[in-house]
Design a protein around this motif. Structure first.
Motif, mmCIF file in Angstrom:
data_model
loop_
_atom_site.group_PDB
_atom_site.id
_atom_site.type_symbol
_atom_site.label_atom_id
_atom_site.label_comp_id
_atom_site.label_asym_id
_atom_site.label_seq_id
_atom_site.Cartn_x
_atom_site.Cartn_y
_atom_site.Cartn_z
ATOM 1 N N UNK A 289 0.964 -1.192 -0.127
ATOM 2 C CA UNK A 289 -0.007 0.133 0.017
ATOM 3 C C UNK A 289 0.812 1.304 -0.111
ATOM 4 N N UNK A 290 2.152 0.918 0.448
ATOM 5 C CA UNK A 290 2.934 2.620 0.535
ATOM 6 C C UNK A 290 4.215 2.356 -0.044
ATOM 7 N N UNK A 291 5.075 1.432 0.356
ATOM 8 C CA UNK A 291 6.431 1.409 -0.153
ATOM 9 C C UNK A 291 6.586 1.236 -1.637
ATOM 10 N N UNK A 292 5.889 0.228 -2.020
ATOM 11 C CA UNK A 292 6.051 0.081 -3.514
ATOM 12 C C UNK A 292 5.290 0.815 -4.259
ATOM 13 N N UNK A 293 4.001 1.366 -3.974
ATOM 14 C CA UNK A 293 3.393 2.539 -4.896
ATOM 15 C C UNK A 293 4.493 3.903 -4.608
ATOM 16 N N UNK A 294 5.041 4.058 -3.789
ATOM 17 C CA UNK A 294 6.024 5.351 -3.737
ATOM 18 C C UNK A 294 7.165 5.162 -4.682
ATOM 19 N N UNK A 295 7.612 3.848 -4.594
ATOM 20 C CA UNK A 295 8.697 3.403 -5.447
ATOM 21 C C UNK A 295 8.354 3.812 -6.879
ATOM 22 N N UNK A 296 7.113 3.135 -7.281
ATOM 23 C CA UNK A 296 6.718 3.375 -8.603
ATOM 24 C C UNK A 296 6.543 4.980 -8.861
ATOM 25 N N UNK A 297 6.127 5.741 -7.892
ATOM 26 C CA UNK A 297 5.902 7.290 -8.247
ATOM 27 C C UNK A 297 7.516 7.844 -8.492
ATOM 28 N N UNK A 298 8.662 7.187 -7.779
ATOM 29 C CA UNK A 298 9.761 7.853 -7.983
ATOM 30 C C UNK A 298 10.145 7.351 -9.212
ATOM 31 N N UNK A 299 9.874 6.117 -9.985
ATOM 32 C CA UNK A 299 10.286 5.891 -11.512
ATOM 33 C C UNK A 299 9.629 6.674 -12.356
ATOM 34 N N UNK A 300 8.301 6.991 -12.024
ATOM 35 C CA UNK A 300 7.451 7.720 -12.972
ATOM 36 C C UNK A 300 8.055 9.261 -12.792
ATOM 37 N N UNK A 301 8.622 9.697 -11.867
ATOM 38 C CA UNK A 301 9.387 10.944 -11.785
ATOM 39 C C UNK A 301 10.674 11.011 -12.819
ATOM 40 N N UNK A 302 11.263 9.903 -12.462
ATOM 41 C CA UNK A 302 12.686 10.249 -13.345
ATOM 42 C C UNK A 302 12.514 9.853 -14.928
ATOM 43 N N UNK B 159 1.296 2.487 -9.661
ATOM 44 C CA UNK B 159 1.320 2.651 -8.271
ATOM 45 C C UNK B 159 -0.291 3.468 -7.748
ATOM 46 N N UNK B 160 -1.034 3.767 -8.794
ATOM 47 C CA UNK B 160 -2.415 4.119 -8.252
ATOM 48 C C UNK B 160 -3.123 2.852 -8.329
ATOM 49 N N UNK B 161 -3.187 1.903 -9.115
ATOM 50 C CA UNK B 161 -3.909 0.719 -9.063
ATOM 51 C C UNK B 161 -3.489 -0.190 -7.707
ATOM 52 N N UNK B 162 -2.268 -0.246 -7.487
ATOM 53 C CA UNK B 162 -1.753 -1.107 -6.475
ATOM 54 C C UNK B 162 -2.459 -0.469 -5.153
ATOM 55 N N UNK B 163 -2.093 0.796 -5.082
ATOM 56 C CA UNK B 163 -2.724 1.498 -3.664
ATOM 57 C C UNK B 163 -4.074 1.526 -3.658
ATOM 58 N N UNK B 164 -4.743 2.006 -4.606
ATOM 59 C CA UNK B 164 -6.245 2.360 -4.551
ATOM 60 C C UNK B 164 -7.102 1.033 -4.437
ATOM 61 N N UNK B 165 -6.536 -0.007 -5.397
ATOM 62 C CA UNK B 165 -7.536 -1.370 -5.382
ATOM 63 C C UNK B 165 -7.284 -2.021 -3.953
ATOM 64 N N UNK B 166 -6.031 -2.049 -3.637
ATOM 65 C CA UNK B 166 -5.833 -3.076 -2.439
ATOM 66 C C UNK B 166 -6.238 -2.276 -1.142
ATOM 67 N N UNK B 167 -6.122 -0.743 -1.261
ATOM 68 C CA UNK B 167 -6.602 -0.065 0.182
ATOM 69 C C UNK B 167 -8.107 -0.266 0.227
ATOM 70 N N UNK B 168 -8.970 -0.226 -0.947
ATOM 71 C CA UNK B 168 -10.321 -0.334 -0.994
ATOM 72 C C UNK B 168 -10.820 -1.593 -0.458
ATOM 73 N N UNK B 169 -10.004 -2.603 -0.175
ATOM 74 C CA UNK B 169 -10.653 -4.121 0.335
ATOM 75 C C UNK B 169 -9.798 -4.783 1.145
ATOM 76 N N UNK B 170 -10.495 -5.557 2.077
ATOM 77 C CA UNK B 170 -9.682 -6.351 2.787
ATOM 78 C C UNK B 170 -10.071 -7.787 1.837
ATOM 79 N N UNK B 171 -10.685 -8.112 1.004
ATOM 80 C CA UNK B 171 -10.793 -9.268 0.248
ATOM 81 C C UNK B 171 -9.467 -9.838 0.049
#
Length: 165
Positions: free
Chosen positions: A18-31, A75-87
């Motif tokens: 929910x946090x480490x990997x999405x932030x890492x992907x945003x860093x990749x997107x930035x560069x 980053x958005x898919x991973x964070x938003x989908x996984x944080x939206x459900x405990x399924x």
């Protein structure tokens, strides 16, 4: 959603996915999108390649901007989908797809491995630059976390199944 609805998913998985990997992907997107010459220079295996990276062609820039967009989507898919459900079913489905993408990401490093040597790119971590750490080492970590989750490591019940499925 109950306050402890996510309790079936161990903290280490929630923190990473929910946090480490999405932030890492945003860093990749930035560069890739904002600093494409630096991104390309990190990929260069020689001084000549690094010099070429300073003046990327229009098709190369377009490819990097598209890559940046895909990193952001990831980053958005991973964070938003996984944080939206405990399924666990939803978590497993998304993480399985991302595990397949991990293998594709590693395969995208084969041209560099052909230049530098496969062990240099995929095994000799003490020689990696920042890009190799992100494109190989961090992918190894993500794939390991996904594999552990999919195998039910640390999840309650047999084979990681709980009532949240």
């Amino acid at each position: 959603m109950a306050p402890n609805a996510f309790s079936a998913i161990p903290f280490v998985y929630r923190l990473f996915f929910l946090y480490v990997e999405p932030v890492s992907a945003i860093v990749g997107a930035f560069y890739a999108g904002i600093k494409p010459t630096e991104y390309l220079a990190y990929l260069a295996s020689s001084a000549a390649g690094a010099k070429l990276a300073q003046t990327p062609s229009t098709p190369t820039l377009i490819s990097l901007y598209q890559l940046s967009n895909l990193y952001l989507l990831f980053a958005l898919n991973e964070h938003l989908v996984l944080s939206s459900t405990p399924s666990l079913r939803t978590w497993r489905t998304l993480l399985f797809g991302l595990l397949i993408a991990d293998f594709g990401h590693l395969a995208s490093m084969v041209p560099l491995a052909q230049e530098k040597g496969f062990a240099e790119v995929f095994a000799y971590f003490w020689r990696w630059n920042a890009m190799e750490w992100g494109s190989v080492g961090f992918v190894y970590a993500g794939a390991s976390m996904r594999t552990s989750f999919l195998l039910g490591v640390g999840l309650r019940g047999s084979e990681g199944s709980t009532k949240t499925d």
